[in-house]
Scaffold this active site. Sequence first.
Site, short mmCIF file in Angstrom:
data_model
loop_
_atom_site.label_atom_id
_atom_site.label_comp_id
_atom_site.label_asym_id
_atom_site.label_seq_id
_atom_site.Cartn_x
_atom_site.Cartn_y
_atom_site.Cartn_z
N LYS A 10 0.77 -1.36 0.04
CA LYS A 10 -0.10 0.07 0.03
C LYS A 10 0.91 1.22 0.00
O LYS A 10 2.07 1.25 0.40
CB LYS A 10 -1.03 -0.09 1.31
CG LYS A 10 -1.97 -1.19 1.22
CD LYS A 10 -3.08 -0.94 2.40
CE LYS A 10 -4.02 -2.06 2.00
NZ LYS A 10 -5.03 -1.80 3.22
N TYR A 50 -12.62 -2.09 -3.84
CA TYR A 50 -12.99 -1.92 -2.44
C TYR A 50 -14.69 -1.98 -2.26
O TYR A 50 -15.19 -1.31 -1.43
CB TYR A 50 -12.30 -1.00 -1.54
CG TYR A 50 -10.96 -1.29 -1.12
CD1 TYR A 50 -10.93 -2.39 -0.20
CD2 TYR A 50 -9.87 -0.29 -1.48
CE1 TYR A 50 -9.34 -2.65 0.19
CE2 TYR A 50 -8.47 -0.79 -1.16
CZ TYR A 50 -8.52 -2.10 -0.23
OH TYR A 50 -7.20 -2.20 0.14
N ASN A 113 -2.05 0.37 6.55
CA ASN A 113 -1.63 -0.65 7.16
C ASN A 113 -0.66 -1.43 6.26
O ASN A 113 -0.60 -2.85 6.31
CB ASN A 113 -2.74 -1.78 7.91
CG ASN A 113 -3.68 -1.90 6.88
OD1 ASN A 113 -3.45 -1.83 5.58
ND2 ASN A 113 -4.60 -2.90 7.20
N HIS A 116 -2.43 -5.49 1.75
CA HIS A 116 -3.40 -6.20 1.53
C HIS A 116 -3.30 -7.58 1.08
O HIS A 116 -2.48 -7.83 0.31
CB HIS A 116 -4.36 -5.52 0.41
CG HIS A 116 -5.58 -6.24 0.02
ND1 HIS A 116 -6.83 -6.34 0.80
CD2 HIS A 116 -5.62 -7.18 -1.01
CE1 HIS A 116 -7.56 -7.14 -0.02
NE2 HIS A 116 -6.89 -7.79 -0.90
N GLU A 127 -9.52 -10.88 -7.56
CA GLU A 127 -8.59 -9.76 -7.42
C GLU A 127 -7.48 -9.99 -8.37
O GLU A 127 -7.17 -8.84 -9.07
CB GLU A 127 -8.09 -9.73 -6.02
CG GLU A 127 -9.38 -9.34 -5.06
CD GLU A 127 -8.93 -9.25 -3.55
OE1 GLU A 127 -9.87 -8.90 -2.50
OE2 GLU A 127 -7.72 -9.60 -3.08
P1 CMP Z 1 -7.67 -4.33 3.58
O1 CMP Z 1 -7.40 -5.84 3.72
O2 CMP Z 1 -6.98 -3.64 2.42
O3 CMP Z 1 -9.26 -4.44 3.15
C1 CMP Z 1 -9.97 -3.16 3.67
C2 CMP Z 1 -9.32 -2.24 4.39
O4 CMP Z 1 -9.93 -1.20 5.06
C3 CMP Z 1 -8.31 -2.85 5.44
O5 CMP Z 1 -7.40 -3.52 4.84
C4 CMP Z 1 -7.88 -1.63 6.14
O6 CMP Z 1 -6.72 -1.02 5.75
C5 CMP Z 1 -9.17 -0.51 5.89
N1 CMP Z 1 -9.60 -0.42 7.13
C6 CMP Z 1 -10.30 -1.16 8.02
N2 CMP Z 1 -11.04 -0.49 9.09
C7 CMP Z 1 -10.50 0.77 8.76
C8 CMP Z 1 -10.92 2.00 9.55
N3 CMP Z 1 -11.60 1.84 10.82
N4 CMP Z 1 -10.43 3.21 9.20
C9 CMP Z 1 -9.82 3.20 7.93
N5 CMP Z 1 -9.53 2.13 7.28
C10 CMP Z 1 -9.91 0.98 7.74
#
Ligand code: CMP
Length: 139
Positions: A10, A50, A113, A116, A127
């Site tokens: 990311k 998403y 984070n 993914h 995906e």
């Molecule tokens: P990902 O696995 O990419 O799939 C959905 C994403 O939403 C997840 O990782 C997080 O990075 C993001 N996400 C989940 N909860 C929150 C939150 N409370 N605020 C912002 N982003 C979020």
Amino acid sequence: ALERTFSIIKPDATRRNLTGAVNALIEKAGLRIVAQKRIQLTRAQAETFYGVHKERPFFGELVDFMISEPIVVQVLEGENAVAKYREVMGATNPANAAEGTIRKEFALSVGENSAHGSDSLENAQIEIAQFFSGNEIVG
Ligand code: CMP
């Protein structure tokens, strides 16, 4: 079983020049990077990718973040690759991620984070097909 999963490094990680450091953890876990490219997501691509989260309060923030910088999209191959990569990433919230995982080492917050990974084999196939054609994946 031998599986393929879809991965994104990311924007928070590409911005901090951590592509290689993330890849080192992936390869150390025995997963093979069988396709990889650095791309700039469009807003439309991010909203489609998403789509399951579009009713969530963080959807707008998530899309803005994912298009804020280039990302690296990957296909990872290995025994039980879907579950294994989720282990290598660690918990979605880095505060809950185990020692040595990508998110424990590098993630900044639950949103930023660093990685993914697909949550099921079925979603992995969907995906992967959004970003790679068959001849770009070389196992
Ligand atoms: P990902 O696995 O990419 O799939 C959905 C994403 O939403 C997840 O990782 C997080 O990075 C993001 N996400 C989940 N909860 C929150 C939150 N409370 N605020 C912002 N982003 C979020």
